[in-house]
Design a protein around this motif. Structure first.
Motif, PDB file in Angstrom:
ATOM      1  N   PHE A 460       0.854  -1.185   0.000  1.00 50.08           N
ATOM      2  CA  PHE A 460       0.000   0.000   0.000  1.00 50.08           C
ATOM      3  C   PHE A 460       0.887   1.231   0.000  1.00 50.08           C
ATOM      4  CE2 PHE A 460      -3.166   3.005   1.775  1.00 50.08           C
ATOM      5  CZ  PHE A 460      -4.172   2.780   0.841  1.00 50.08           C
ATOM      6  N   ALA A 481      -6.717   0.537   5.363  1.00 45.73           N
ATOM      7  CA  ALA A 481      -6.003  -0.402   4.505  1.00 45.73           C
ATOM      8  C   ALA A 481      -5.523  -1.634   5.260  1.00 45.73           C
ATOM      9  CB  ALA A 481      -4.816   0.294   3.835  1.00 45.73           C
ATOM     10  N   TRP A 484      -7.415  -4.653   4.563  1.00 44.90           N
ATOM     11  CA  TRP A 484      -7.381  -5.177   3.202  1.00 44.90           C
ATOM     12  C   TRP A 484      -6.256  -6.182   2.987  1.00 44.90           C
ATOM     13  CZ3 TRP A 484      -7.582   0.534   1.173  1.00 44.90           C
ATOM     14  CH2 TRP A 484      -8.844   1.076   1.472  1.00 44.90           C
ATOM     15  N   ARG A 488      -3.597  -5.736  -0.400  1.00 45.70           N
ATOM     16  CA  ARG A 488      -3.624  -4.278  -0.480  1.00 45.70           C
ATOM     17  C   ARG A 488      -3.179  -3.755  -1.849  1.00 45.70           C
ATOM     18  NH1 ARG A 488      -0.257  -2.150   4.434  1.00 45.70           N
ATOM     19  NH2 ARG A 488       1.074  -3.881   3.735  1.00 45.70           N
TER      20      ARG A 488
END
Length: 506
Positions: A460, A481, A484, A488
């Protein structure tokens, strides 16, 4: 997965698990992919294996109907950063064929015995057996797609001797090499023209035509948009209109130079084998056919063809911010790199400037320092300059600050002398630490290299302007994030895509 859940996947012919595991059928002596269209065997007659090599090691031969050696690769090897994951990425790139098990172990930083023991314990096969499966698949493609003499095919596929080649082909396919070639010539290589899923091919003047398999939905338009915006003149070009484009590029390979062409239009399985699967048409022109396996793997990484969109959707689809983005663009991929050293240079060129400006700088760099092709091929004229040639270059042709030229020389010197490793089996954490220790390399550049050059699906970039804008559009924050993981990188591409759509709408 438990063995019972695997059997349920077999009963439903669930293509999501093709390449994730294989089944051997005791009564027939063959092994298949989970989506094989044949009659489902009885549970007591089925054995499950983590790799095709393990199934072969247990005495099973490949099914002629579902071609289990041709399935997309498991996305697990892209996610995992441990020894097994790194080893599988290196084996896929042909390291064992070129350098042997000792070379693989040296690159991993372990002894050959440790590598053998860990791969066998987890995958049911050691590095030699895993590479052998890959060599056999390459040999079958060459037998069925080229007029090369069988002796030449044996060595082009990576076998040490013709006898080893003959024995392996007979063992895996229950046919001699000549019989495999004759069956293809008669059209007997599968049901009524059905192409195989991972890399089927046919003869073509000057090259080999391939079909590269992927699983699940595939947002080809996004991948081609992404590559077209970044295509460096001389090294890459994109021809045609959206929906029918062809991406072309030069490829530096271990034994010579190659050119690849990949078409945007995707194809479904014409017989419904492995529903939810499809392929991209690809043509490879190679100076040396020993590079076929490596070239295929690098194109697959560039187009992220071994991804598991089902796993990505399972994690991101329930998120309030990501869910609508996935629904809008299912099958969004995270493109990798055909050459990690090239990608590293491009990442430095792209620091703090627009994509278009970075593309222009890349074209200038290629014109000044790239290796010219023996003869231009359309818009392709050069191979991207290698790290060693850039490490000592003045780079005065590039219109950018001296600090960035110094950073470029520093990075390429580190790549050239091995201080930074970005190969398919590199330790991602170690590579990122080494990059961040270089002058002129910050978190964005190191992260971008990690995502694309190293194929990490869990990167990320909170400092990226497009990501920040995407977060604003979706009403979320960078802290979100963390939910995720481990996908990511895919979330990042969804944010970029949302930003570009917003820009198009004005």
């Amino acid at each position: 997965m438990t063995e019972e859940s695997k059997y349920e996947a077999v009963r439903s012919r669930d293509a999501r698990f093709d390449g994730v595991f294989f089944l051997g059928v005791r009564t027939t002596g063959i092994y298949c992919r989970p989506s094989c269209p044949a009659v489902t065997p009885k549970r007591q007659n089925v054995r499950f294996y983590p790799t095709a090599a393990a199934a072969q090691g247990a005495g099973f031969r490949a099914c002629r109907r579902c071609r289990p050696d041709a399935v997309p690769g498991s996305a697990e090897w892209n996610v995992r950063a441990d020894l097994v994951g790194r080893a599988m990425r290196m084996i896929g790139d042909g390291v064992v064929d070129r350098e042997g098990v000792a070379g693989l172990a040296r690159r991993l930083g372990y002894s050959s015995r440790q590598v053998q023991r860990q791969l066998t314990a987890e995958l049911g096969a050691g590095p030699v057996a895993l590479a052998r499966v890959q060599r056999a698949h390459t040999a079958r493609v060459l037998l069925q797609t080229t007029p090369l003499p069988i002796t030449e095919i044996a060595f082009a596929a990576g076998f040490a001797s013709v006898r080893q080649f003959n024995d392996t082909v007979r063992e895996i396919y229950a046919r001699t090499p000549s019989a495999l070639r004759d069956a293809a010539a008669r059209g007997g290589h599968g049901p009524a023209g059905r192409p195989e899923m991972r890399c089927s091919a046919q003869a073509e003047a000057g090259g080999v035509t391939l079909r590269l398999a992927y699983r699940g939905p595939y947002a080809a338009g996004h991948v081609f948009d992404f590559l077209e915006r970044r295509a460096i003149p001389g090294v890459e070009e994109v021809l045609g209109e959206p929906g029918a484009r062809t991406y072309r590029r030069t490829l530096p390979l271990p034994y010579g130079i190659g050119i690849t062409e990949v078409d945007e239009n995707t194809g479904p399985d014409p017989e419904g084998l492995g529903q939810g699967q499809g392929w991209l048409d690809c043509r490879l022109h190679l100076a040396d056919l020993r590079d076929l396996t490596t070239a295929v793997q690098r194109v697959r990484r560039l187009f992220d063809l071994d991804a598991d969109p089902y796993a990505v959707a399972e994690t991101l689809g329930e998120d309030p911010a990501m869910g609508p983005l996935l629904a809008r663009t299912p099958g969004l991929r995270s493109p990798g790199a055909a050459d990690p050293h090239e990608l590293a240079v491009r990442a430095v060129l792209g620091q703090q400037i627009t994509v278009g400006a970075a593309r222009t700088l890349g074209g200038t760099l290629v014109a000044a320092y790239g290796k010219p092709l023996a003869a231009p091929d359309g818009g392709l004229t050069h191979v991207f300059p290698d790290a060693g040639s850039l490490a000592e270059a003045p780079l005065t042709e590039l219109g950018m600050p001296e600090s960035r030229r110094a950073a470029l020389r520093t990075v390429t010197a580190a790549l050239a002398d091995g201080a930074v490793a970005l190969g398919p089996g590199a330790d991602r954490d170690e590579a990122e630490r080494a990059l961040l220790a270089l002058t002129g390399i910050g978190p964005w550049t190191a992260g971008y290299m990690r995502m694309r050059a190293l194929g990490d699906p869990d990167v990320f970039l909170p400092g990226d302007a497009g990501v920040r804008h995407g977060l604003e559009l979706t009403g979320t924050t960078a802290a979100q994030a963390e939910h995720w993981r481990p996908w990511r990188s895919y979330a990042l591409h969804h944010l970029w895509h949302a930003t570009s759509l917003f820009a198009e709408k004005g």
